[in-house]
Scaffold this motif. Structure first.
Motif, PDB file in Angstrom:
ATOM      1  N   GLN A  77       0.792  -1.226   0.164  1.00  0.00           N
ATOM      2  CA  GLN A  77       0.010   0.056   0.040  1.00  0.00           C
ATOM      3  C   GLN A  77       0.982   1.348  -0.075  1.00  0.00           C
ATOM      4  OE1 GLN A  77      -3.396   0.179  -0.360  1.00  0.00           O
ATOM      5  NE2 GLN A  77      -3.709  -2.074   0.011  1.00  0.00           N
ATOM      6  N   SER A  80      -1.242   8.048   0.386  1.00  0.00           N
ATOM      7  CA  SER A  80      -1.624   9.306  -0.361  1.00  0.00           C
ATOM      8  C   SER A  80      -0.999  10.483  -0.020  1.00  0.00           C
ATOM      9  CB  SER A  80      -3.159   9.390  -0.311  1.00  0.00           C
ATOM     10  OG  SER A  80      -3.683  10.424  -1.190  1.00  0.00           O
ATOM     11  N   TYR A  98      -4.604   5.734   1.645  1.00  0.00           N
ATOM     12  CA  TYR A  98      -3.941   5.292   0.910  1.00  0.00           C
ATOM     13  C   TYR A  98      -4.411   5.667  -0.847  1.00  0.00           C
ATOM     14  CZ  TYR A  98      -2.550   2.390   4.580  1.00  0.00           C
ATOM     15  OH  TYR A  98      -2.373   2.084   5.896  1.00  0.00           O
ATOM     16  N   ARG A  99      -3.366   5.674  -1.508  1.00  0.00           N
ATOM     17  CA  ARG A  99      -3.657   5.987  -3.154  1.00  0.00           C
ATOM     18  C   ARG A  99      -4.816   5.144  -3.448  1.00  0.00           C
ATOM     19  NH1 ARG A  99       2.051   5.697  -6.019  1.00  0.00           N
ATOM     20  NH2 ARG A  99       3.342   7.126  -4.745  1.00  0.00           N
ATOM     21  N   SER A 100      -5.170   3.955  -3.218  1.00  0.00           N
ATOM     22  CA  SER A 100      -5.999   3.141  -3.719  1.00  0.00           C
ATOM     23  C   SER A 100      -7.417   3.502  -3.074  1.00  0.00           C
ATOM     24  CB  SER A 100      -5.806   1.465  -3.148  1.00  0.00           C
ATOM     25  OG  SER A 100      -5.719   1.501  -1.960  1.00  0.00           O
TER      26      SER A 100
END
Length: 143
Positions: A77, A80, A98-100
């Motif tokens: 992970q 962000s 997180y970017r996800s």
């Protein structure tokens, strides 16, 4: 004139002081490292998990979390940047985005002369959701 220069230097040095913790403060700095999973709790039931290591580190100016089970990398992970972590140093908590699009809440506990403890939620879409009730308990790995 010398007094004005001395005053300006004092002001500049005051505002540019580095507290030694980096941009995230002490909680974020202490979160970096390796953590061994001790147990997890789902629906109030304590479970033992397979041997798992959570490695949180910075590489190429990016915060990265790697999860290993045995010798296998099972999850990666990336934190962000645009919705950065929300840190409360007074309670040693941090909410990582997180970017996800997922989020994870951490609470750190440190003890003098002993490894620290880390409590973490599961990776969730929304804080306060049903999956947010899953807790993971880690112990800091000292090297």
């Amino acid at each position: 004139m010398k007094n004005k220069i001395a005053f300006m230097l004092a002001i500049v040095s005051f505002f540019s002081c580095d507290d030694g913790w980096g941009p995230g403060g002490p909680t974020q700095a202490r979160l970096h490292g390796q953590w061994q999973l001790d147990s997890s709790k789902t629906n109030g039931k304590l479970d033992s998990k397979p041997y798992e290591i959570l490695d949180i580190h910075i590489k190429d100016k990016q915060h990265i979390e790697n999860t290993f089970q045995g010798d296998s990398l099972v999850n990666v992970q990336y934190w962000s940047i645009n919705a950065g972590p929300i840190i409360d140093d007074s309670h040693s908590t941090i909410l990582v985005n997180y970017r996800s699009g997922l989020k994870r809440f951490y609470k750190l506990r440190f003890h003098v002369g002993n490894p620290g403890n880390l409590e973490a939620t599961d990776y969730v879409d929304e804080v306060g959701s049903a999956m947010d009730t899953v807790k993971y308990y880690y112990t800091e790995i000292w090297r």
